[in-house]
Design an enzyme around this catalytic site. Structure first.
Site, PDB file in Angstrom:
ATOM      1  N   ASP A  56      59.332  50.197 -17.095  1.00 44.92           N
ATOM      2  CA  ASP A  56      58.801  50.862 -15.906  1.00 44.92           C
ATOM      3  C   ASP A  56      57.289  50.633 -15.847  1.00 44.92           C
ATOM      4  OD1 ASP A  56      58.221  53.241 -13.994  1.00 44.92           O
ATOM      5  OD2 ASP A  56      60.398  53.257 -14.103  1.00 44.92           O
ATOM      6  N   ASP A  57      56.601  51.463 -15.128  1.00 44.09           N
ATOM      7  CA  ASP A  57      55.154  51.384 -14.911  1.00 44.09           C
ATOM      8  C   ASP A  57      54.393  51.136 -16.226  1.00 44.09           C
ATOM      9  OD1 ASP A  57      52.699  51.634 -13.775  1.00 44.09           O
ATOM     10  OD2 ASP A  57      53.021  53.638 -12.963  1.00 44.09           O
ATOM     11  N   ARG A 108      47.480  59.799  -5.942  1.00 42.26           N
ATOM     12  CA  ARG A 108      47.745  59.249  -7.281  1.00 42.26           C
ATOM     13  C   ARG A 108      46.768  58.112  -7.597  1.00 42.26           C
ATOM     14  NH1 ARG A 108      52.758  56.257 -10.243  1.00 42.26           N
ATOM     15  NH2 ARG A 108      52.946  57.678 -11.987  1.00 42.26           N
ATOM     16  N   LYS A 130      62.527  47.335 -10.014  1.00 46.61           N
ATOM     17  CA  LYS A 130      62.426  48.673  -9.400  1.00 46.61           C
ATOM     18  C   LYS A 130      61.178  48.657  -8.522  1.00 46.61           C
ATOM     19  CE  LYS A 130      61.816  53.538 -10.808  1.00 46.61           C
ATOM     20  NZ  LYS A 130      61.745  54.417 -11.987  1.00 46.61           N
ATOM     21  N   TRP A 131      61.358  48.906  -7.227  1.00 51.22           N
ATOM     22  CA  TRP A 131      60.284  48.759  -6.227  1.00 51.22           C
ATOM     23  C   TRP A 131      59.846  50.150  -5.797  1.00 51.22           C
ATOM     24  CZ3 TRP A 131      59.024  43.917  -3.589  1.00 51.22           C
ATOM     25  CH2 TRP A 131      58.140  44.061  -2.514  1.00 51.22           C
ATOM     26  N   ASP A 132      58.662  50.565  -6.246  1.00 49.87           N
ATOM     27  CA  ASP A 132      58.220  51.951  -6.067  1.00 49.87           C
ATOM     28  C   ASP A 132      57.212  52.074  -4.916  1.00 49.87           C
ATOM     29  OD1 ASP A 132      58.063  54.642  -6.710  1.00 49.87           O
ATOM     30  OD2 ASP A 132      57.572  54.307  -8.822  1.00 49.87           O
ATOM     31  N   ASN A 165      54.341  55.277  -4.022  1.00 47.22           N
ATOM     32  CA  ASN A 165      54.039  56.613  -4.528  1.00 47.22           C
ATOM     33  C   ASN A 165      52.978  57.432  -3.801  1.00 47.22           C
ATOM     34  OD1 ASN A 165      55.789  57.204  -6.797  1.00 47.22           O
ATOM     35  ND2 ASN A 165      54.935  55.362  -7.703  1.00 47.22           N
ATOM     36  N   CYS A 180      62.667  52.777  -4.719  1.00 46.61           N
ATOM     37  CA  CYS A 180      62.206  54.039  -5.273  1.00 46.61           C
ATOM     38  C   CYS A 180      60.951  54.418  -4.511  1.00 46.61           C
ATOM     39  CB  CYS A 180      61.895  53.850  -6.762  1.00 46.61           C
ATOM     40  SG  CYS A 180      61.155  55.278  -7.552  1.00 46.61           S
ATOM     41  N   ASP A 232      62.872  61.787  -8.572  1.00 49.70           N
ATOM     42  CA  ASP A 232      62.145  61.829  -9.848  1.00 49.70           C
ATOM     43  C   ASP A 232      62.585  63.021 -10.686  1.00 49.70           C
ATOM     44  OD1 ASP A 232      60.728  59.557  -9.733  1.00 49.70           O
ATOM     45  OD2 ASP A 232      58.801  60.462  -9.237  1.00 49.70           O
TER      46      ASP A 232
HETATM   47  C1  DGJ Z   1      57.611  57.206  -9.683  1.00 51.34           C
HETATM   48  C2  DGJ Z   1      59.036  56.849 -10.011  1.00 51.34           C
HETATM   49  O1  DGJ Z   1      59.929  57.528  -9.240  1.00 51.34           O
HETATM   50  C3  DGJ Z   1      59.257  57.055 -11.487  1.00 51.34           C
HETATM   51  O2  DGJ Z   1      60.594  56.863 -11.810  1.00 51.34           O
HETATM   52  C4  DGJ Z   1      58.372  56.112 -12.216  1.00 51.34           C
HETATM   53  O3  DGJ Z   1      58.747  54.797 -11.902  1.00 51.34           O
HETATM   54  C5  DGJ Z   1      56.924  56.355 -11.845  1.00 51.34           C
HETATM   55  N1  DGJ Z   1      56.735  56.334 -10.424  1.00 51.34           N
HETATM   56  C6  DGJ Z   1      56.033  55.321 -12.466  1.00 51.34           C
HETATM   57  O4  DGJ Z   1      54.745  55.436 -12.041  1.00 51.34           O
END
Ligand code: DGJ
Length: 726
Positions: A365-366, A442, A475-477, A479, A525, A547
């Protein structure tokens, strides 16, 4: 043909499975007549009842005499007397806001055209769908609207969208364009929507329709933490298995408006489309604008059937690609295992455990790129962090490959950290307004994907990581929400186009990437479920649902999500106990039972699991390997509602009714509680079913009419049953 036009009565009739949708043309206006149980082909024009209720609403004396404010209109445009919420509002070159759309022509075609630049449902053969295109025209300005109605006869769904064409000489500005608008002749309905927030998505709100507007005005630049892009009207008495349900969903990932209005004459209007305040578009002479697709579903059989129709459509005719129909790989995600604190050696330890336990994918992940040890930097710099991976990602991908495990990786491509090389090189590539502060969420800003050079940069940097084929999953986020919305690349009179252009850019980027990297499984995501929408499903068949990985909280989130979205789209992971978000202590079997959706994995460090739990992981993985296909493609039934009750229960039944996987969780213990039992749906009544773990045998009718006993003691206890026909 699912669509008939009867010239004698100028009637359009659209038949979707056991439902009909009917409208007529009179004096150039399309008048909506009916949406409900299927009717045989016949003249329905008597249904149009002109009551002449003028109140203060003017009558169009020279245009056939309608009081437009009092007739059911198929696609109402603002300016000629309908004072209700319009589907279309334009500002003409002379500053006026009139658009007088009248019938010009229509055609019925087999199959379904693609909507340029936008995600949409599709067909695999032209027999699956018929499309009606009705063209309306304003003779003064030359604005023409093509109303598309695509009828999936077998699936029981109609989709709609509008293409607005400017055949005039002057530009016009689109101020509002709904993708669908339906008038109802009374207001005896409940309206249903989702509400929520980050980590608490998709609660269900149900309320009687009141006079005035019930509006979901999502102006965040992301579709769905707070509301989801759909709206439902239903009978006051509708429940899971009975009653009329009418739903509209928008295949779009950005800002939207969904509205249900009850008007002065006790009629209702329901609409969905691009956000009414966030959006504007300058349409030059000769140009066409395409509004996103609205998916409309009606059933007389309650929410279970409603969900089933949408699930089937979204799973099989919105999702695409290699992973649409195959059982999804079981993955381990590193986020709650490590957060930002990992290096290749730690990942190898986790990877070795993954291989021993039978995982198919391990996802980093990140934190693998730039100099990202926390969330305050490096978004945009998609190059491997040499401190964590001195020999590049190959060291870990080779290590995993030798053990039969694929490597997945996280990206948040639409974002940029102010502390990044990308920002230092291109400070104007983010969404911003010159001369104003840039609010960070963020610690990050949002890239302006309306600019081709930004999309090209992202394509190149993501390709540099994916090109050699060692990455199997992305996984394409996304935020944060959008603020100070403006684009340095657009002139002042096009600034209102910024967010929609970002989405057009995103969709074109995703189209390129998913085409060029067909073997990669993409998961959407947005801080969990911030973009759980049909638009993203077109590119990515699964979504990190929330999350919030707590099994008890997930019961509610997954229940609400299931109203419109299939289980195959809902990623759910077994996470550690106590849970990292809520600190709930939950038995392993409950975390497993809840995570067994159509897309299954773990979100913890297997090297730190208690032995008694780790010893069960392989069996759990094998269970999904065996039944994942049923969980992904079977018919899902909501049995008990965790929002209203002290338990949750559900089941998924294979299409041949031979297998049924049922889950139950006790969420609150009542002293001397009742004899809890769970009655199933969708089984073969006379068939015998053997439960896999106990060996008990039941008939289908026993299981459906009485059910099986469920635990009443010990909070958060659960039961997972697998019934197989014998
Ligand atoms: C938000 C995602 O929903 C989490 O699962 C994770 O990937 C974090 N971001 C990472 O910054």
């Amino acid at each position: 043909m699912a669509i008939t036009y009867t010239p004698e009565c100028r009637q359009f009739k659209l038949d979707a499975k056991d439902t009909s949708y009917i409208f007529i043309e009179r004096d150039g206006f399309l008048l909506h007549l009916y949406w409900g149980a299927k009717l045989s082909d016949c003249d329905c024009s008597y249904m149009f009842r002109e009551q002449g209720r003028a109140a203060f609403s003017p009558r169009m004396e020279n245009c056939g005499g309608f009081i437009l404010d009092d007739v059911p209109l198929e696609y109402p445009a603002w300016g000629r007397g309908d004072m209700r919420s319009p589907a279309l509002e334009v500002i003409n070159a002379d500053g006026s806001d009139i658009c007088d759309l009248r019938y010009k022509c229509h055609k019925i075609i087999k199959g379904k055209p693609r909507i340029p630049g936008l995600p949409s449902t599709y067909v695999e053969s032209d027999d699956e769908c018929d499309t009606l295109v009705v063209t309306l025209r304003d003779d003064v300005t030359g604005v023409e609207a093509d109303l598309y109605y695509c009828v999936y006869g077998e699936l029981g769904v109609i989709t709609r969208y509008t293409a607005l064409r400017n055949t005039g000489k002057e530009s016009v500005n689109i101020a509002k364009i709904a993708s669908a608008s339906v008038d109802f002749d009374n207001i005896r309905y409940d309206v249903i929507s989702n509400f929520g927030t980050h980590c608490r998505e998709r609660n269900i709100e149900r309320t009687p329709l009141h006079h005035g507007d019930y509006v979901m005005d999502v102006r965040r630049g992301a579709s769905s933490h707070v509301h989801n892009p759909f709206i439902i009207l239903c009978d006051h008495t509708a429940d899971e298995t009975s009653g009329n349900v009418y739903g509209m969903m928008l295949a779009y990932s950005g800002s939207f408006t969904a509205r249900a209005s009850a008007n002065q004459f006790d009629t209702a209007r329901v609409q969905i489309g691009l956000n009414e305040r966030e959006f504007g578009w300058k349409l030059g002479s000769g140009e066409t604008f395409y509004a996103p697709e609205a998916i409309m579903c009606c059933t007389t059989k309650g929410f279970d059937e409603f969900s089933y129709r949408l699930h089937t459509l979204l799973r099989t005719r919105m999702c695409r690609g290699k992973y649409r129909d195959v059982r999804r790989p079981v993955l381990l995600n590193s986020w709650e295992a490590c957060y930002f604190s990992f290096d290749v050696e730690r990942l190898k330890k986790i990877g070795a455990a993954c291989a021993d336990l039978g995982f198919e994918l391990m996802v980093i992940d990140d934190g693998w790129f730039g100099k990202r040890d926390t969330d305050n930097c490096s978004l945009g710099d998609w190059v491997v962090d040499k401190k964590k991976f001195p020999n590049g990602l190959h060291e870990i991908s080779d290590f995993l490959a030798e053990r039969g495990v694929g490597l997945g990786i996280w990206f948040e491509p639409e974002m940029i950290s102010p502390d990044s090389d990308l920002y230092r090189a291109h400070p104007d590539w983010c969404i911003h307004i010159d001369g104003r502060p840039r609010s960070e969420g963020r610690n990050q800003l949002i890239l302006d994907l309306g600019r081709q050079e930004v999309c090209d940069y992202l394509y190149d940097s993501i390709s540099a990581i994916l090109r050699d084929g060692s990455i199997k999953y992305v996984k394409w986020d996304f935020n944060r929400n959008m603020t100070e919305v403006g684009s340095a690349a657009l002139p002042a009179d096009r600034q209102k186009e910024t967010t929609h252009r970002c989405y057009l850019g995103l969709y074109s980027l995703l189209e390129r990437l998913t085409n060029d990297y067909k073997d990669v499984l993409f998961e959407s995501c947005s801080g969990g479920g911030g973009r759980f929408d049909a638009g993203m499903l077109y590119y990515m068949p699964q979504v990190w649902t929330s999350d919030n990985s707590d099994a008890i909280e997930r019961l509610r989130i997954q229940y609400g999500t299931s109203l419109c979205y299939p289980m195959s789209a809902m990623s759910a992971h077994v996470s550690a106990s106590p849970n990292h978000q809520t600190a709930h202590v939950t038995p392993y079997e409950t975390r497993l039972t809840v995570a067994l959706t159509g897309s299954f994995g773990f979100e913890l460090d297997p090297t730190e699991m208690p032995d008694d739990e780790r010893n069960r992981v392989t069996d759990s993985i094998n269970l999904f390997k065996e039944y994942g296909d049923v969980l992904q493609k079977g018919r899902y039934h909501r049995l008990r509602n965790p929002h209203d009750e002290t338990c949750a229960a559900w089941c998924t039944v294979s299409h041949d009714k031979k297998v049924c996987i049922a889950g139950y969780v006790l969420t609150h213990v009542r002293m001397y509680g009742n004899n809890e039992r769970v009655a199933l749906r969708g089984l073969e009544p006379k068939a015998k079913y053997k439960e896999k773990f106990t060996g008990a045998v039941y008939t289908g009718e026993q299981l459906m009419n009485f059910g099986f006993h469920a635990p009443t003691t010990l909070e958060y206890r659960s039961i997972l049953c697998i019934f197989e026909q014998i």
